[in-house]
Design a protein around this motif. Structure first.
Motif, PDB file in Angstrom:
ATOM      1  N   VAL A 177       0.849  -1.201   0.000  1.00  0.00           N
ATOM      2  CA  VAL A 177       0.000   0.000   0.000  1.00  0.00           C
ATOM      3  C   VAL A 177       0.880   1.244   0.000  1.00  0.00           C
ATOM      4  O   VAL A 177       0.626   2.202  -0.741  1.00  0.00           O
ATOM      5  N   ARG A 178       1.924   1.251   0.824  1.00  0.00           N
ATOM      6  CA  ARG A 178       2.848   2.395   0.869  1.00  0.00           C
ATOM      7  C   ARG A 178       3.487   2.634  -0.503  1.00  0.00           C
ATOM      8  O   ARG A 178       3.668   3.766  -0.917  1.00  0.00           O
ATOM      9  N   GLU A 179       3.816   1.545  -1.195  1.00  0.00           N
ATOM     10  CA  GLU A 179       4.512   1.642  -2.474  1.00  0.00           C
ATOM     11  C   GLU A 179       3.590   2.025  -3.633  1.00  0.00           C
ATOM     12  O   GLU A 179       3.970   2.812  -4.499  1.00  0.00           O
ATOM     13  N   HIS A 180       2.387   1.490  -3.660  1.00  0.00           N
ATOM     14  CA  HIS A 180       1.549   1.608  -4.860  1.00  0.00           C
ATOM     15  C   HIS A 180       0.381   2.582  -4.770  1.00  0.00           C
ATOM     16  O   HIS A 180      -0.089   3.056  -5.800  1.00  0.00           O
ATOM     17  N   VAL A 181      -0.118   2.849  -3.571  1.00  0.00           N
ATOM     18  CA  VAL A 181      -1.346   3.632  -3.429  1.00  0.00           C
ATOM     19  C   VAL A 181      -1.012   5.075  -3.065  1.00  0.00           C
ATOM     20  O   VAL A 181      -0.189   5.323  -2.176  1.00  0.00           O
ATOM     21  N   ALA A 182      -1.651   6.016  -3.751  1.00  0.00           N
ATOM     22  CA  ALA A 182      -1.468   7.431  -3.414  1.00  0.00           C
ATOM     23  C   ALA A 182      -1.899   7.656  -1.964  1.00  0.00           C
ATOM     24  O   ALA A 182      -2.974   7.199  -1.551  1.00  0.00           O
ATOM     25  N   GLY A 183      -1.059   8.324  -1.190  1.00  0.00           N
ATOM     26  CA  GLY A 183      -1.353   8.535   0.226  1.00  0.00           C
ATOM     27  C   GLY A 183      -1.203   7.260   1.037  1.00  0.00           C
ATOM     28  O   GLY A 183      -1.735   7.149   2.150  1.00  0.00           O
ATOM     29  N   GLY A 184      -0.469   6.296   0.496  1.00  0.00           N
ATOM     30  CA  GLY A 184      -0.347   4.975   1.106  1.00  0.00           C
ATOM     31  C   GLY A 184       0.275   4.968   2.484  1.00  0.00           C
ATOM     32  O   GLY A 184      -0.098   4.136   3.320  1.00  0.00           O
ATOM     33  N   ASP A 185       1.223   5.880   2.745  1.00  0.00           N
ATOM     34  CA  ASP A 185       1.845   5.912   4.068  1.00  0.00           C
ATOM     35  C   ASP A 185       0.800   6.187   5.148  1.00  0.00           C
ATOM     36  O   ASP A 185       0.755   5.500   6.171  1.00  0.00           O
ATOM     37  N   ALA A 186      -0.036   7.176   4.924  1.00  0.00           N
ATOM     38  CA  ALA A 186      -1.058   7.535   5.915  1.00  0.00           C
ATOM     39  C   ALA A 186      -2.076   6.408   6.076  1.00  0.00           C
ATOM     40  O   ALA A 186      -2.499   6.093   7.201  1.00  0.00           O
ATOM     41  N   ILE A 187      -2.459   5.782   4.975  1.00  0.00           N
ATOM     42  CA  ILE A 187      -3.423   4.675   5.034  1.00  0.00           C
ATOM     43  C   ILE A 187      -2.829   3.516   5.830  1.00  0.00           C
ATOM     44  O   ILE A 187      -3.466   2.985   6.742  1.00  0.00           O
ATOM     45  N   ALA A 188      -1.592   3.132   5.494  1.00  0.00           N
ATOM     46  CA  ALA A 188      -0.951   2.006   6.185  1.00  0.00           C
ATOM     47  C   ALA A 188      -0.770   2.305   7.670  1.00  0.00           C
ATOM     48  O   ALA A 188      -1.012   1.440   8.519  1.00  0.00           O
ATOM     49  N   ASP A 189      -0.372   3.523   7.991  1.00  0.00           N
ATOM     50  CA  ASP A 189      -0.191   3.890   9.399  1.00  0.00           C
ATOM     51  C   ASP A 189      -1.508   3.788  10.173  1.00  0.00           C
ATOM     52  O   ASP A 189      -1.526   3.313  11.308  1.00  0.00           O
ATOM     53  N   ARG A 190      -2.603   4.218   9.557  1.00  0.00           N
ATOM     54  CA  ARG A 190      -3.915   4.140  10.207  1.00  0.00           C
ATOM     55  C   ARG A 190      -4.320   2.676  10.424  1.00  0.00           C
ATOM     56  O   ARG A 190      -4.827   2.312  11.487  1.00  0.00           O
ATOM     57  N   GLU A 191      -4.079   1.842   9.430  1.00  0.00           N
ATOM     58  CA  GLU A 191      -4.437   0.424   9.542  1.00  0.00           C
ATOM     59  C   GLU A 191      -3.603  -0.255  10.632  1.00  0.00           C
ATOM     60  O   GLU A 191      -4.129  -1.055  11.417  1.00  0.00           O
ATOM     61  N   ILE A 192      -2.319   0.064  10.704  1.00  0.00           N
ATOM     62  CA  ILE A 192      -1.453  -0.511  11.740  1.00  0.00           C
ATOM     63  C   ILE A 192      -1.897  -0.036  13.114  1.00  0.00           C
ATOM     64  O   ILE A 192      -1.880  -0.805  14.084  1.00  0.00           O
ATOM     65  N   ASP A 193      -2.343   1.206  13.212  1.00  0.00           N
ATOM     66  CA  ASP A 193      -2.866   1.712  14.488  1.00  0.00           C
ATOM     67  C   ASP A 193      -4.119   0.931  14.897  1.00  0.00           C
ATOM     68  O   ASP A 193      -4.281   0.586  16.073  1.00  0.00           O
ATOM     69  N   ASP A 194      -4.982   0.629  13.928  1.00  0.00           N
ATOM     70  CA  ASP A 194      -6.161  -0.204  14.211  1.00  0.00           C
ATOM     71  C   ASP A 194      -5.732  -1.565  14.763  1.00  0.00           C
ATOM     72  O   ASP A 194      -6.322  -2.074  15.714  1.00  0.00           O
ATOM     73  N   HIS A 195      -4.715  -2.155  14.137  1.00  0.00           N
ATOM     74  CA  HIS A 195      -4.215  -3.458  14.597  1.00  0.00           C
ATOM     75  C   HIS A 195      -3.716  -3.363  16.037  1.00  0.00           C
ATOM     76  O   HIS A 195      -3.976  -4.270  16.845  1.00  0.00           O
ATOM     77  N   SER A 196      -3.022  -2.284  16.352  1.00  0.00           N
ATOM     78  CA  SER A 196      -2.490  -2.122  17.713  1.00  0.00           C
ATOM     79  C   SER A 196      -3.608  -2.059  18.741  1.00  0.00           C
ATOM     80  O   SER A 196      -3.511  -2.663  19.819  1.00  0.00           O
ATOM     81  N   LYS A 197      -4.671  -1.340  18.414  1.00  0.00           N
ATOM     82  CA  LYS A 197      -5.816  -1.257  19.333  1.00  0.00           C
ATOM     83  C   LYS A 197      -6.435  -2.643  19.544  1.00  0.00           C
ATOM     84  O   LYS A 197      -6.697  -3.050  20.678  1.00  0.00           O
ATOM     85  N   ALA A 198      -6.662  -3.357  18.455  1.00  0.00           N
ATOM     86  CA  ALA A 198      -7.258  -4.690  18.556  1.00  0.00           C
ATOM     87  C   ALA A 198      -6.336  -5.638  19.318  1.00  0.00           C
ATOM     88  O   ALA A 198      -6.807  -6.445  20.134  1.00  0.00           O
TER      89      ALA A 198
END
Length: 188
Positions: free
Chosen positions: A61-82
């Motif tokens: 996602v970081r490599e291919h998707v525009a704004g991927g860093d922010a998206i990946a960081d948000r998803e990883i934060d979700d994982h941390s909460k869970a």
């Protein structure tokens, strides 16, 4: 675990399996000992799924998707909460009043995360990645899930390369502990 197809198909199938386990928990009365078994199964699936996403999906996602860093960081934060919720849940029996509260929190967190991935992240990734890259990611995710831990490790690294180095060792220890304890299996 290990369904075949591209990365999106693989992860969506995982999502459906987790939702099925949530339904089993919700169908049982509060305090039923099988709720703990299903919660353990959910945790095992979610941890493997999350580790595989953190190792392969989010770097893509970081490599291919525009704004991927922010998206990946948000998803990883979700994982941390869970993961923190799952760690707390690990220490509760089904009869503990905290068990129901933690299950509800976990279900809400995971359902929100799944909806976000399926409605936002996956369509963006499908549009940005060639089909062969999605197929290759599916293979990598399936392999990662086989080696991944099955217990929450909230303090473990969640970004490459450290997560790729440490996850297989933790996974081996977790699977041995699960086999010896019968975790995630109904006891007669």
């Amino acid at each position: 675990m290990g369904h075949g197809g591209n990365v999106i198909d693989e992860l969506v199938t995982d999502h459906r399996e987790v939702e099925e386990l949530f339904g089993r928990i919700e169908a049982l009365p509060s305090g039923d000992k099988d709720r703990k078994v299903y919660a353990e199964q959910v945790t095992m699936e979610l941890v493997r799924h999350s580790v595989a996403e953190e190792e392969y999906l989010y770097p893509a996602v970081r490599e291919h998707v525009a704004g991927g860093d922010a998206i990946a960081d948000r998803e990883i934060d979700d994982h941390s909460k869970a993961e923190r919720i799952m760690k707390d849940l690990e220490g509760c029996d089904a009869g503990d009043p905290e068990f129901d509260r933690l299950c509800q929190m976990l279900m809400a967190e995971v359902r929100s995360h799944i909806a976000d991935e399926e409605q936002n992240l996956f369509p963006k990734l499908r549009a940005a990645c060639p089909p062969q890259a999605l197929d290759d990611l599916g293979d990598k995710v399936r392999m990662a899930k086989k080696m991944a831990p099955t217990r929450p490790h909230p303090s473990a690294p969640d970004k490459p390369p450290a997560n790729k180095l440490l996850a297989p060792g933790a996974g081996l220890v977790d699977r041995m502990r699960d086999a010896l304890s019968g975790r995630g299996k109904k006891k007669d």
